[in-house]
Design a protein around this motif. Structure first.
Motif, PDB file in Angstrom:
ATOM      1  N   ASP A 195       0.834  -1.204   0.000  1.00  0.00           N
ATOM      2  CA  ASP A 195       0.000   0.000   0.000  1.00  0.00           C
ATOM      3  C   ASP A 195       0.866   1.251   0.000  1.00  0.00           C
ATOM      4  N   ARG A 196       1.953   1.208   0.774  1.00  0.00           N
ATOM      5  CA  ARG A 196       2.875   2.342   0.789  1.00  0.00           C
ATOM      6  C   ARG A 196       3.548   2.515  -0.563  1.00  0.00           C
ATOM      7  N   LEU A 197       3.916   1.382  -1.195  1.00  0.00           N
ATOM      8  CA  LEU A 197       4.535   1.448  -2.511  1.00  0.00           C
ATOM      9  C   LEU A 197       3.571   2.065  -3.524  1.00  0.00           C
ATOM     10  N   GLU A 198       2.320   1.622  -3.516  1.00  0.00           N
ATOM     11  CA  GLU A 198       1.351   2.145  -4.482  1.00  0.00           C
ATOM     12  C   GLU A 198       1.134   3.641  -4.287  1.00  0.00           C
ATOM     13  N   GLU A 199       1.061   4.074  -3.042  1.00  0.00           N
ATOM     14  CA  GLU A 199       0.919   5.500  -2.753  1.00  0.00           C
ATOM     15  C   GLU A 199       2.142   6.271  -3.265  1.00  0.00           C
ATOM     16  N   TRP A 200       3.335   5.695  -3.046  1.00  0.00           N
ATOM     17  CA  TRP A 200       4.584   6.319  -3.493  1.00  0.00           C
ATOM     18  C   TRP A 200       4.602   6.459  -5.010  1.00  0.00           C
ATOM     19  N   LEU A 201       4.183   5.424  -5.721  1.00  0.00           N
ATOM     20  CA  LEU A 201       4.135   5.460  -7.180  1.00  0.00           C
ATOM     21  C   LEU A 201       3.162   6.531  -7.680  1.00  0.00           C
ATOM     22  N   LYS A 202       2.011   6.620  -7.038  1.00  0.00           N
ATOM     23  CA  LYS A 202       0.999   7.601  -7.456  1.00  0.00           C
ATOM     24  C   LYS A 202       1.468   9.023  -7.185  1.00  0.00           C
ATOM     25  N   GLU A 203       2.117   9.235  -6.051  1.00  0.00           N
ATOM     26  CA  GLU A 203       2.604  10.571  -5.717  1.00  0.00           C
ATOM     27  C   GLU A 203       3.613  11.077  -6.734  1.00  0.00           C
ATOM     28  N   ARG A 204       4.367  10.148  -7.337  1.00  0.00           N
ATOM     29  CA  ARG A 204       5.409  10.523  -8.295  1.00  0.00           C
ATOM     30  C   ARG A 204       4.953  10.379  -9.743  1.00  0.00           C
ATOM     31  N   ASN A 205       3.671  10.078  -9.917  1.00  0.00           N
ATOM     32  CA  ASN A 205       3.100   9.906 -11.254  1.00  0.00           C
ATOM     33  C   ASN A 205       3.873   8.885 -12.083  1.00  0.00           C
ATOM     34  N   LEU A 206       4.328   7.825 -11.419  1.00  0.00           N
ATOM     35  CA  LEU A 206       5.049   6.757 -12.105  1.00  0.00           C
ATOM     36  C   LEU A 206       4.054   5.719 -12.629  1.00  0.00           C
ATOM     37  N   ALA A 207       4.164   5.402 -13.893  1.00  0.00           N
ATOM     38  CA  ALA A 207       3.265   4.409 -14.486  1.00  0.00           C
ATOM     39  C   ALA A 207       3.591   3.021 -13.938  1.00  0.00           C
ATOM     40  N   TYR A 208       2.570   2.252 -13.638  1.00  0.00           N
ATOM     41  CA  TYR A 208       2.789   0.898 -13.125  1.00  0.00           C
ATOM     42  C   TYR A 208       1.616  -0.002 -13.487  1.00  0.00           C
ATOM     43  N   LYS A 209       1.892  -1.295 -13.430  1.00  0.00           N
ATOM     44  CA  LYS A 209       0.865  -2.307 -13.572  1.00  0.00           C
ATOM     45  C   LYS A 209       0.869  -3.140 -12.301  1.00  0.00           C
ATOM     46  N   SER A 210      -0.282  -3.602 -11.880  1.00  0.00           N
ATOM     47  CA  SER A 210      -0.338  -4.406 -10.651  1.00  0.00           C
ATOM     48  C   SER A 210      -1.445  -5.445 -10.750  1.00  0.00           C
TER      49      SER A 210
END
Length: 240
Positions: A163-178
Motif C-alpha cells: 500500500d505504501r509502494l502504491e501510494e509512493w508510485l501515485k505521488e510521483r506519477n510513475l506508471a505501473y501495472k499491478s
C-alpha cells in the motif's frame, strides 16, 4: 535480523530445477505485463535460497543476488553448483548495507521485508530499468500459527508495504501495472518441523514465548507425529 534468517535457511524452500504452480502464475502475469527476462541483467534483492534467482539465471544473461543471511547464500551456492548454474553473483549484505551503482535491466524483489518505506522505494527504483515488486497484500493466514499469535497477542499490521509502494508510485506519477495474486497450500510438517516453524514466526514477530507452552499447544493437534498446515496468502505484484 540476519541471525533469525540464518535459522530459517535450512528449512526454507530450495530450487529443485523447476518452478511451482504459484511461481508459474507470477511468471504468466509478468509476461502479460510485457516483462521479458531473456538475456537480461537482473538484480534479486532478498534472494533467500535462490529459488527465483536460479530459475531466472537459466533465462537471463546474469543475475546479482543480494541477501543478508549467510545461511541463505550458502544454500544458493550449493544449488547453483548442483544445477551447473554459473552466471549468478552473490552479495552477502543487508538491503541497508548494499550500495550499488549499476543499473540493471530488471530489479526484482519477492516477498522481502527489506523494501518497505519511501527511502527503500527510491533506492530500489534507481537499480533497474524495469522494477518487479511482489509483496504481501495482507498478512498471511495459517491455521497452525494463528492460535499462537492470538494467545501471545500479535499486533495486526495497519498498512502493508504494498500500500505504501502504491501510494509512493501515485505521488510521483510513475506508471505501473499491478495484480492481486492468491495462493492456498497445505504443508505437512513433523512435530519438530512444526515446533521450529512456530518458534521462528513468534520470534520474528517480536513475541515472547515459552517453548514448553508451544509444545503443550502443539501436541494435541499433531496426529501420528505430523500436522497439516493450511496457509492462505494474498500478494500484490507490481511492475513499474
Amino acid at each position: 535480523m540476519q541471525n533469525i534468517w540464518d535459522k530459517k535457511a535450512n528449512s526454507y524452500q530450495r530450487f529443485d530445477g523447476k518452478i511451482g504452480k504459484f511461481q508459474q502464475t507470477v511468471l504468466d502475469t509478468l509476461q502479460n505485463f510485457g516483462v521479458n527476462f531473456k538475456d537480461k541483467s537482473i538484480v534479486d534483492i532478498g534472494c533467500g535460497t535462490g529459488v527465483w534467482t536460479l530459475f531466472l539465471a537459466q533465462i537471463a544473461s546474469r543475475i546479482t543476488a543480494i541477501d543478508g543471511s549467510k545461511g541463505m547464500i550458502e544454500i544458493l551456492h550449493q544449488d547453483a553448483a548442483k544445477f551447473g548454474i554459473k552466471n549468478v553473483f552473490t552479495i552477502q549484505k543487508s538491503w541497508s548495507e548494499f550500495n550499488g551503482d549499476e543499473i540493471y535491466d530488471i530489479a526484482l524483489t519477492t516477498m522481502s521485508p527489506a523494501i518497505s518505506n519511501e527511502n527503500d522505494f527510491e533506492k530500489f527504483n534507481a537499480l533497474g530499468k524495469v522494477k518487479i515488486y511482489l509483496g504481501w497484500a495482507r498478512s498471511r493466514s495459517s491455521d497452525l500459527l494463528e492460535p499462537f499469535f492470538k494467545q501471545l497477542g500479535r499486533k495486526s499490521v495497519d498498512i502493508m508495504a504494498v500500500d505504501r509502494l502504491e501510494e509512493w508510485l501515485k505521488e510521483r506519477n510513475l506508471a505501473y501495472k499491478s495484480e492481486i495474486l492468491t495462493e492456498t497450500r497445505i504443508t505437512k510438517r513433523s512435530f519438530k518441523q512444526a515446533f521450529e516453524n512456530i518458534c521462528w514466526h513468534l520470534e520474528i514477530n517480536g513475541l515472547k514465548f515459552d517453548e514448553k507452552e508451544v509444545t503443550s499447544m502443539l501436541e494435541p493437534i499433531c496426529k501420528d507425529g505430523f500436522v497439516d498446515e493450511t496457509i492462505d496468502s494474498q500478494m500484490k505484484l507490481f511492475v513499474f
